[in-house]
Design a protein around this motif. Structure first.
Motif, PDB file in Angstrom:
ATOM      1  N   PRO A  39      45.586  71.486  68.787  1.00 66.03           N
ATOM      2  CA  PRO A  39      45.829  70.669  67.591  1.00 66.03           C
ATOM      3  C   PRO A  39      45.735  69.156  67.872  1.00 66.03           C
ATOM      4  CG  PRO A  39      47.482  72.396  67.718  1.00 66.03           C
ATOM      5  CD  PRO A  39      46.697  72.440  68.995  1.00 66.03           C
ATOM      6  N   ARG A  40      46.194  68.795  69.064  1.00 63.13           N
ATOM      7  CA  ARG A  40      46.114  67.376  69.419  1.00 63.13           C
ATOM      8  C   ARG A  40      44.652  66.943  69.538  1.00 63.13           C
ATOM      9  NH1 ARG A  40      47.846  62.670  68.768  1.00 63.13           N
ATOM     10  NH2 ARG A  40      47.849  61.340  70.569  1.00 63.13           N
ATOM     11  N   PHE A  41      43.828  67.765  70.205  1.00 68.64           N
ATOM     12  CA  PHE A  41      42.392  67.474  70.293  1.00 68.64           C
ATOM     13  C   PHE A  41      41.772  67.421  68.904  1.00 68.64           C
ATOM     14  CE2 PHE A  41      42.041  69.109  74.846  1.00 68.64           C
ATOM     15  CZ  PHE A  41      41.745  67.870  75.368  1.00 68.64           C
ATOM     16  N   GLU A  42      42.182  68.386  68.061  1.00 72.08           N
ATOM     17  CA  GLU A  42      41.645  68.427  66.693  1.00 72.08           C
ATOM     18  C   GLU A  42      42.028  67.159  65.933  1.00 72.08           C
ATOM     19  OE1 GLU A  42      39.250  69.937  63.963  1.00 72.08           O
ATOM     20  OE2 GLU A  42      39.654  70.990  65.839  1.00 72.08           O
ATOM     21  N   GLN A  43      43.257  66.714  66.113  1.00 71.03           N
ATOM     22  CA  GLN A  43      43.709  65.499  65.450  1.00 71.03           C
ATOM     23  C   GLN A  43      42.922  64.279  65.953  1.00 71.03           C
ATOM     24  OE1 GLN A  43      47.811  64.658  66.218  1.00 71.03           O
ATOM     25  NE2 GLN A  43      48.002  63.220  64.510  1.00 71.03           N
ATOM     26  N   VAL A  44      42.706  64.190  67.243  1.00 67.06           N
ATOM     27  CA  VAL A  44      41.944  63.067  67.816  1.00 67.06           C
ATOM     28  C   VAL A  44      40.501  63.114  67.323  1.00 67.06           C
ATOM     29  CG1 VAL A  44      41.028  62.120  69.968  1.00 67.06           C
ATOM     30  CG2 VAL A  44      43.421  62.800  69.831  1.00 67.06           C
ATOM     31  N   PHE A  45      39.894  64.302  67.316  1.00 70.46           N
ATOM     32  CA  PHE A  45      38.509  64.439  66.830  1.00 70.46           C
ATOM     33  C   PHE A  45      38.387  64.058  65.354  1.00 70.46           C
ATOM     34  CE2 PHE A  45      37.717  67.846  70.264  1.00 70.46           C
ATOM     35  CZ  PHE A  45      37.245  66.900  71.148  1.00 70.46           C
ATOM     36  N   ARG A  46      39.399  64.499  64.543  1.00 69.58           N
ATOM     37  CA  ARG A  46      39.379  64.166  63.122  1.00 69.58           C
ATOM     38  C   ARG A  46      39.486  62.648  62.921  1.00 69.58           C
ATOM     39  NH1 ARG A  46      43.956  66.361  61.357  1.00 69.58           N
ATOM     40  NH2 ARG A  46      43.150  68.441  61.779  1.00 69.58           N
ATOM     41  N   ALA A  47      40.399  62.015  63.665  1.00 73.52           N
ATOM     42  CA  ALA A  47      40.556  60.566  63.543  1.00 73.52           C
ATOM     43  C   ALA A  47      39.274  59.853  63.962  1.00 73.52           C
ATOM     44  CB  ALA A  47      41.735  60.090  64.390  1.00 73.52           C
ATOM     45  N   ARG A  48      38.665  60.326  65.029  1.00 74.34           N
ATOM     46  CA  ARG A  48      37.411  59.718  65.485  1.00 74.34           C
ATOM     47  C   ARG A  48      36.303  59.922  64.456  1.00 74.34           C
ATOM     48  NH1 ARG A  48      35.851  60.124  71.535  1.00 74.34           N
ATOM     49  NH2 ARG A  48      37.423  58.528  71.555  1.00 74.34           N
ATOM     50  N   ARG A  49      36.215  61.142  63.891  1.00 73.47           N
ATOM     51  CA  ARG A  49      35.190  61.415  62.887  1.00 73.47           C
ATOM     52  C   ARG A  49      35.409  60.542  61.656  1.00 73.47           C
ATOM     53  NH1 ARG A  49      35.727  66.812  62.122  1.00 73.47           N
ATOM     54  NH2 ARG A  49      37.172  66.500  60.414  1.00 73.47           N
ATOM     55  N   GLU A  50      36.683  60.412  61.211  1.00 73.05           N
ATOM     56  CA  GLU A  50      36.986  59.566  60.069  1.00 73.05           C
ATOM     57  C   GLU A  50      36.656  58.103  60.372  1.00 73.05           C
ATOM     58  OE1 GLU A  50      41.052  60.345  59.163  1.00 73.05           O
ATOM     59  OE2 GLU A  50      40.635  62.288  58.256  1.00 73.05           O
ATOM     60  N   ALA A  51      36.941  57.675  61.593  1.00 74.10           N
ATOM     61  CA  ALA A  51      36.628  56.294  61.971  1.00 74.10           C
ATOM     62  C   ALA A  51      35.119  56.070  61.978  1.00 74.10           C
ATOM     63  CB  ALA A  51      37.219  55.976  63.348  1.00 74.10           C
ATOM     64  N   ILE A  52      34.412  57.049  62.500  1.00 74.61           N
ATOM     65  CA  ILE A  52      32.946  56.927  62.531  1.00 74.61           C
ATOM     66  C   ILE A  52      32.385  56.950  61.126  1.00 74.61           C
ATOM     67  CG2 ILE A  52      30.817  58.095  63.224  1.00 74.61           C
ATOM     68  CD1 ILE A  52      32.277  58.908  65.818  1.00 74.61           C
ATOM     69  N   ILE A  56      30.518  53.970  59.239  1.00 78.32           N
ATOM     70  CA  ILE A  56      29.187  54.107  58.634  1.00 78.32           C
ATOM     71  C   ILE A  56      29.224  53.654  57.183  1.00 78.32           C
ATOM     72  CG2 ILE A  56      27.466  55.792  57.890  1.00 78.32           C
ATOM     73  CD1 ILE A  56      28.038  57.336  60.497  1.00 78.32           C
ATOM     74  N   GLU A  57      30.276  54.083  56.465  1.00 79.83           N
ATOM     75  CA  GLU A  57      30.398  53.670  55.062  1.00 79.83           C
ATOM     76  C   GLU A  57      30.573  52.165  54.956  1.00 79.83           C
ATOM     77  OE1 GLU A  57      33.618  55.898  53.449  1.00 79.83           O
ATOM     78  OE2 GLU A  57      32.513  57.796  53.455  1.00 79.83           O
ATOM     79  N   ARG A  58      31.427  51.629  55.854  1.00 81.73           N
ATOM     80  CA  ARG A  58      31.604  50.172  55.842  1.00 81.73           C
ATOM     81  C   ARG A  58      30.299  49.471  56.199  1.00 81.73           C
ATOM     82  NH1 ARG A  58      36.398  51.528  58.369  1.00 81.73           N
ATOM     83  NH2 ARG A  58      35.595  50.900  60.412  1.00 81.73           N
ATOM     84  N   ALA A  59      29.567  50.016  57.161  1.00 78.14           N
ATOM     85  CA  ALA A  59      28.287  49.407  57.548  1.00 78.14           C
ATOM     86  C   ALA A  59      27.294  49.466  56.385  1.00 78.14           C
ATOM     87  CB  ALA A  59      27.715  50.117  58.769  1.00 78.14           C
ATOM     88  N   GLU A  60      27.260  50.607  55.680  1.00 80.58           N
ATOM     89  CA  GLU A  60      26.375  50.710  54.523  1.00 80.58           C
ATOM     90  C   GLU A  60      26.794  49.735  53.428  1.00 80.58           C
ATOM     91  OE1 GLU A  60      26.586  54.821  53.497  1.00 80.58           O
ATOM     92  OE2 GLU A  60      25.092  55.435  54.994  1.00 80.58           O
ATOM     93  N   ALA A  61      28.113  49.639  53.200  1.00 82.10           N
ATOM     94  CA  ALA A  61      28.608  48.704  52.184  1.00 82.10           C
ATOM     95  C   ALA A  61      28.279  47.266  52.588  1.00 82.10           C
ATOM     96  CB  ALA A  61      30.111  48.881  51.999  1.00 82.10           C
ATOM     97  N   MET A  62      28.464  46.953  53.857  1.00 79.73           N
ATOM     98  CA  MET A  62      28.156  45.607  54.334  1.00 79.73           C
ATOM     99  C   MET A  62      26.655  45.334  54.262  1.00 79.73           C
ATOM    100  SD  MET A  62      30.800  45.323  57.520  1.00 79.73           S
ATOM    101  CE  MET A  62      30.604  43.597  57.870  1.00 79.73           C
ATOM    102  N   GLN A  63      25.861  46.379  54.547  1.00 78.18           N
ATOM    103  CA  GLN A  63      24.412  46.214  54.456  1.00 78.18           C
ATOM    104  C   GLN A  63      24.000  45.970  53.000  1.00 78.18           C
ATOM    105  OE1 GLN A  63      22.175  49.501  55.988  1.00 78.18           O
ATOM    106  NE2 GLN A  63      20.275  48.342  56.058  1.00 78.18           N
ATOM    107  N   ALA A  64      24.588  46.714  52.068  1.00 80.49           N
ATOM    108  CA  ALA A  64      24.295  46.500  50.647  1.00 80.49           C
ATOM    109  C   ALA A  64      24.763  45.101  50.227  1.00 80.49           C
ATOM    110  CB  ALA A  64      24.986  47.573  49.800  1.00 80.49           C
ATOM    111  N   GLU A  65      25.932  44.699  50.711  1.00 82.22           N
ATOM    112  CA  GLU A  65      26.441  43.366  50.402  1.00 82.22           C
ATOM    113  C   GLU A  65      25.528  42.293  50.982  1.00 82.22           C
ATOM    114  OE1 GLU A  65      30.506  41.247  51.579  1.00 82.22           O
ATOM    115  OE2 GLU A  65      30.817  43.269  50.774  1.00 82.22           O
ATOM    116  N   ALA A  66      25.038  42.518  52.188  1.00 76.79           N
ATOM    117  CA  ALA A  66      24.122  41.563  52.819  1.00 76.79           C
ATOM    118  C   ALA A  66      22.811  41.484  52.037  1.00 76.79           C
ATOM    119  CB  ALA A  66      23.859  41.954  54.265  1.00 76.79           C
TER     120      ALA A  66
END
Length: 193
Positions: A39-52, A56-66
């Motif tokens: 579960p700890r690995f799963e939690q770390v993987f989920r947090a990493r996936r959400e961060a990634i 990506i969403e922030r990068a796309e939003a920033m790219q659209a803003e740019a």
């Protein structure tokens, strides 16, 4: 015998007690792994996936803003260029207008100076003519007195003689008597004497 019995057993298979202890230890390790570690690995993987994914969403939003900022910049740049061209054209037109106004003012000033000069010239000419008339009148009276042989001291006689002489001078442009030697015209005051 025990050696023979031991030789008859398969040396590759471990004893049954070791297999059971190994299976129990494996089950405990697997239980601990799936209960606490997985579960700890799963939690770390989920947090990493959400961060990634968030990155990506922030990068796309920033790219659209740019892209939007770039389009806005390009629009502002085009507008600034158009405005600069208009200002440049307006400055040229104002410069031409100022040049025309200055040229007109210079021509007016030149015409005014020429007119003033002509007026002064005419005034000077008139004063010279008046002065010469006075001098010629005095000389004419003196000369007429000598030619006529009578004194022109009387003011009315002198004025009449001077006026006749000046009228004759004004008529000089029309004709006169030539003396034949120098080609100059000689007027005799008083008429046909």
């Amino acid at each position: 015998m025990s050696i023979l019995a031991a030789e008859s057993a398969n040396p590759l298979l471990p004893p049954l007690g070791e297999i059971i202890i190994g299976l129990i230890a494996f089950a405990v390790v697997m239980f601990v792994f799936f209960k606490f570690i997985a579960p700890r690995f799963e939690q770390v993987f989920r947090a990493r996936r959400e961060a990634i994914e968030g990155g990506i969403e922030r990068a796309e939003a920033m790219q659209a803003e740019a892209k939007a900022a770039l389009e806005q910049y390009r629009a502002q740049l085009a507008e600034a260029r158009t405005e600069a061209a208009q200002i440049r054209d307006q400055a040229r037109a104002e410069g031409q207008q100022i040049l025309e106004e200055l040229r007109t003012q210079a021509q007016e000033e030149s015409a005014r100076i020429v007119a003033r000069g002509e007026e002064q010239l005419a005034a000077n000419r008139q004063s010279v003519i008046n002065e010469l008339r006075g001098q010629i009148g005095a000389l004419a009276v003196d000369l007429a007195g000598r030619v006529v042989g009578e004194s022109l001291e009387d003011e009315s006689r002198r004025r009449g003689t001077v006026d006749r002489f000046l009228d004759d001078l004004d008529g000089m442009s029309g004709g006169g008597a030539s003396d034949g030697r120098t080609g100059s015209t000689v007027f005799v005051p008083g008429g046909d004497r």
